[in-house]
Design a protein around this motif. Structure first.
Motif, PDB file in Angstrom:
ATOM      1  N   UNK A  46      42.103 -13.733  67.379  1.00 26.51           N
ATOM      2  CA  UNK A  46      42.266 -15.040  66.731  1.00 26.51           C
ATOM      3  C   UNK A  46      40.943 -15.656  66.295  1.00 26.51           C
ATOM      4  N   UNK A  47      39.906 -15.537  67.110  1.00 23.71           N
ATOM      5  CA  UNK A  47      38.613 -16.128  66.746  1.00 23.71           C
ATOM      6  C   UNK A  47      38.085 -15.554  65.433  1.00 23.71           C
ATOM      7  N   UNK A  48      38.380 -14.287  65.170  1.00 25.22           N
ATOM      8  CA  UNK A  48      37.927 -13.653  63.930  1.00 25.22           C
ATOM      9  C   UNK A  48      38.856 -13.972  62.761  1.00 25.22           C
ATOM     10  N   UNK A  49      40.122 -14.262  63.065  1.00 25.28           N
ATOM     11  CA  UNK A  49      41.096 -14.568  62.010  1.00 25.28           C
ATOM     12  C   UNK A  49      40.926 -15.992  61.476  1.00 25.28           C
ATOM     13  N   UNK A  50      40.427 -16.892  62.308  1.00 31.37           N
ATOM     14  CA  UNK A  50      40.255 -18.290  61.911  1.00 31.37           C
ATOM     15  C   UNK A  50      39.298 -18.381  60.726  1.00 31.37           C
ATOM     16  N   UNK A  51      39.391 -19.489  59.999  1.00 31.03           N
ATOM     17  CA  UNK A  51      38.520 -19.708  58.859  1.00 31.03           C
ATOM     18  C   UNK A  51      39.304 -19.753  57.567  1.00 31.03           C
ATOM     19  N   UNK A  52      38.609 -19.578  56.474  1.00 28.84           N
ATOM     20  CA  UNK A  52      39.206 -19.730  55.139  1.00 28.84           C
ATOM     21  C   UNK A  52      39.590 -18.380  54.548  1.00 28.84           C
ATOM     22  N   UNK A  74      42.455 -21.842  58.719  1.00 31.85           N
ATOM     23  CA  UNK A  74      42.972 -21.821  60.078  1.00 31.85           C
ATOM     24  C   UNK A  74      41.876 -22.271  61.031  1.00 31.85           C
ATOM     25  N   UNK A  75      42.234 -23.171  61.955  1.00 34.08           N
ATOM     26  CA  UNK A  75      41.277 -23.668  62.950  1.00 34.08           C
ATOM     27  C   UNK A  75      42.004 -23.856  64.276  1.00 34.08           C
ATOM     28  N   UNK A  76      41.330 -23.588  65.367  1.00 34.05           N
ATOM     29  CA  UNK A  76      41.908 -23.788  66.691  1.00 34.05           C
ATOM     30  C   UNK A  76      41.820 -25.262  67.054  1.00 34.05           C
ATOM     31  N   UNK A  77      42.943 -25.805  67.517  1.00 38.65           N
ATOM     32  CA  UNK A  77      43.008 -27.233  67.852  1.00 38.65           C
ATOM     33  C   UNK A  77      44.030 -27.440  68.966  1.00 38.65           C
ATOM     34  N   UNK A  82      45.655 -24.983  63.727  1.00 36.67           N
ATOM     35  CA  UNK A  82      45.901 -25.919  62.623  1.00 36.67           C
ATOM     36  C   UNK A  82      45.753 -25.135  61.327  1.00 36.67           C
ATOM     37  N   UNK A  83      46.722 -25.326  60.437  1.00 34.73           N
ATOM     38  CA  UNK A  83      46.731 -24.631  59.157  1.00 34.73           C
ATOM     39  C   UNK A  83      46.680 -25.666  58.041  1.00 34.73           C
ATOM     40  N   UNK A  84      45.795 -25.448  57.080  1.00 28.38           N
ATOM     41  CA  UNK A  84      45.765 -26.281  55.882  1.00 28.38           C
ATOM     42  C   UNK A  84      45.857 -25.349  54.686  1.00 28.38           C
ATOM     43  N   UNK A  85      46.984 -25.416  53.998  1.00 29.44           N
ATOM     44  CA  UNK A  85      47.192 -24.637  52.786  1.00 29.44           C
ATOM     45  C   UNK A  85      46.990 -25.561  51.602  1.00 29.44           C
TER      46      UNK A  85
END
Length: 186
Positions: A46-52, A74-77, A82-85
């Motif tokens: 997950x840490x590598x999957x997070x980001x833009x 994607x950000x851990x919260x 948390x997902x922002x599309x």
């Protein structure tokens, strides 16, 4: 007697409205482009999957209809993701809109299967990372019904050979690559 008749009519109208919404939701779903969706190919860190991520292609759906310049962040919260599309109407330089949601991991053995909610606690969709690059430079995301598929990249405009390799991987996973809409990035 009149109150009972009014209640019966109101109940009938409410049932018809709910039934109509159910049939509308089912009628507006995209067709199946893979009747035999595979399990995710490998675990996800997950840490590598997070980001833009930049969307390269997708199976068109009603909630992204006509969007270009689509990104997902994607950000851990608070133990959730948390997902922002976001995306643009009328081409990659059009007006940008966004939607925020949250996801939880439902397969802790691989972290490749999540449940996502964009519309509050009553709507939860499946989000499966079907495959990804070893360097987390690309990702293919789907769900078990075979109706939705997204091809993502860390680059907005990767080399043509890289895109072709991803589309071939989509086919190897059992999807109709020709059913995908290529996303124009700015």
């Amino acid at each position: 007697m009149k109150q009972s008749t009014a209640l019966t009519i109101a109940t009938g109208v409410a049932a018809a409205a709910i039934g109509g919404l159910f049939f509308y939701a089912r009628a507006t779903r995209p067709p199946v482009i893979n009747p035999d969706v595979p399990e995710p190919a490998k675990p996800v860190e997950l840490a590598r999957y997070l980001g833009k991520w930049f969307e390269l292609a997708r199976h068109e759906n009603r909630f992204e209809k006509g969007l270009d310049g689509v990104t997902a962040e994607y950000a851990l919260e608070d133990e959730r993701i948390r997902i922002t599309n976001s995306g643009c109407q009328s081409g990659p330089k059009g007006e940008r809109s966004s939607a925020s949601g949250r996801a939880i991991v439902v397969d802790e053995g691989t972290n490749a299967k999540l449940k996502v909610s964009f519309f509050g606690p009553f709507y939860v969709g499946d989000y499966w990372v079907l495959d990804h690059g070893d360097d987390y430079d690309w990702s293919i995301v789907g769900e078990p019904s075979g109706r939705y598929l997204w091809v993502l990249s860390r680059e907005a405009k990767p080399a043509a050979a890289a895109v072709e390799a991803l589309l071939q991987r989509v086919e190897a996973l059992g999807y109709d690559r020709w059913a995908l809409r290529i996303t124009r990035q700015g």
